[in-house]
Write a protein that holds these residues in place. Structure first.
Motif, short mmCIF file in Angstrom:
data_model
loop_
_atom_site.label_atom_id
_atom_site.label_comp_id
_atom_site.label_asym_id
_atom_site.label_seq_id
_atom_site.Cartn_x
_atom_site.Cartn_y
_atom_site.Cartn_z
N TRP A 24 0.86 -1.18 0.00
CA TRP A 24 0.00 0.00 0.00
C TRP A 24 0.89 1.23 0.00
O TRP A 24 1.88 1.27 0.73
N ASN A 25 0.53 2.20 -0.83
CA ASN A 25 1.40 3.36 -1.03
C ASN A 25 0.82 4.65 -0.46
O ASN A 25 0.55 5.59 -1.19
N GLU A 33 -1.03 -2.57 -4.48
CA GLU A 33 -0.89 -3.54 -5.55
C GLU A 33 -0.96 -4.92 -4.93
O GLU A 33 -0.43 -5.15 -3.84
N ILE A 34 -1.63 -5.83 -5.64
CA ILE A 34 -1.66 -7.23 -5.19
C ILE A 34 -1.09 -8.11 -6.29
O ILE A 34 -1.23 -7.82 -7.48
N THR A 35 -0.45 -9.17 -5.84
CA THR A 35 0.05 -10.20 -6.75
C THR A 35 -0.35 -11.53 -6.13
O THR A 35 -0.03 -11.80 -4.97
N VAL A 43 -5.12 -1.94 -6.41
CA VAL A 43 -6.32 -1.94 -5.57
C VAL A 43 -6.44 -0.60 -4.86
O VAL A 43 -5.44 0.05 -4.56
N SER A 44 -7.67 -0.20 -4.64
CA SER A 44 -7.95 1.00 -3.86
C SER A 44 -9.38 0.95 -3.36
O SER A 44 -10.14 0.05 -3.71
N GLY A 53 -10.93 4.91 -6.52
CA GLY A 53 -11.47 4.03 -7.56
C GLY A 53 -10.43 3.53 -8.54
O GLY A 53 -10.75 3.29 -9.70
N LEU A 54 -9.20 3.35 -8.10
CA LEU A 54 -8.14 2.85 -8.98
C LEU A 54 -8.12 1.32 -8.96
O LEU A 54 -8.22 0.70 -7.90
N GLY A 55 -7.99 0.72 -10.11
CA GLY A 55 -7.91 -0.74 -10.19
C GLY A 55 -9.17 -1.39 -9.67
O GLY A 55 -10.28 -0.95 -9.94
#
Length: 158
Positions: A24-25, A33-35, A43-44, A53-55
Motif C-alpha cells: 500500500w502506497n 498492488e496485489i500479486t 487496488v484502492s 477508484g483505482l484498479g
C-alpha cells in the motif's frame, strides 16, 4: 471410476496453499498492488465508498471469487453429468452501509445455461445443478452464514 475421474480426484486430494502479496502506497486515498498467482493488479477504495477508484477493490474481488467459483463448480458438475452447455453469468454484490459500517449482505448470481441438447432430462439436470453448484462451491461455503447467496437460473436452447 474411469481414468479421467481418478486423475481429477487424485489432483484434488491434500492441502492446497494459495499466497497473495500486497503493498500500500500511502493514506486511505492512495492505492496498493496485489500479486496472487497470475493476478497482478492495483487496488484502492472504490469511488462509491469515497476512494479514488483505482484498479479493483475487495468488494469486486469477493464478488469475482464467488462468481468464478460458482461458474467453475457448475461447469464441472454439468460435465460430469454429460450435459453440454455454455454458461453466461452476471453477478451482483450488495453492500450495505449503516452507521459508517460496511457489510457485504448479498450476492445474486444470474446464470443463463445454454443447452446443446435441449430436452426435458437435461433441463431438469441443469436446473438442479445450478442450485447445487452454489451449495458446494468452496467460496459459497466460506461465506455461508455471513453473506446471502441467491441463484436465478434461466435455461435456453442453443
Amino acid at each position: 471410476m474411469n481414468k479421467r475421474n481418478r486423475v481429477v480426484t487424485m489432483a484434488m486430494e491434500g492441502q492446497h496453499i494459495f499466497t497473495l502479496n500486497t503493498s500500500w502506497n500511502g493514506d486511505r486515498n492512495a492505492s496498493g498492488e496485489i500479486t496472487c498467482g497470475n493476478l497482478k493488479t492495483v487496488v484502492s477504495i472504490p469511488e462509491e465508498m469515497g476512494g479514488p477508484g483505482l484498479g479493483t477493490n475487495p468488494d469486486e474481488m469477493l464478488l469475482g471469487a464467488a462468481a468464478t467459483c460458482y461458474l467453475i463448480s457448475l461447469a464441472t458438475m454439468l460435465d460430469l453429468s454429460k450435459v453440454k452447455a455454455k454458461l453466461h453469468l452476471h453477478s451482483e454484490g450488495i453492500v450495505e452501509v449503516e452507521k459508517s459500517t460496511f457489510t457485504y449482505k448479498k450476492i445474486i448470481h444470474h446464470i443463463k445455461i445454454v443447452l446443446e441438447n435441449y430436452n426435458e432430462k437435461h433441463i431438469r439436470i441443469a436446473n438442479r445443478l445450478a442450485l447445487k453448484a452454489e451449495q458446494t462451491c468452496m467460496i459459497s461455503k466460506a461465506l455461508k452464514g455471513n453473506v446471502e447467496i441467491v441463484v436465478n437460473c434461466s435455461i435456453v436452447e442453443s
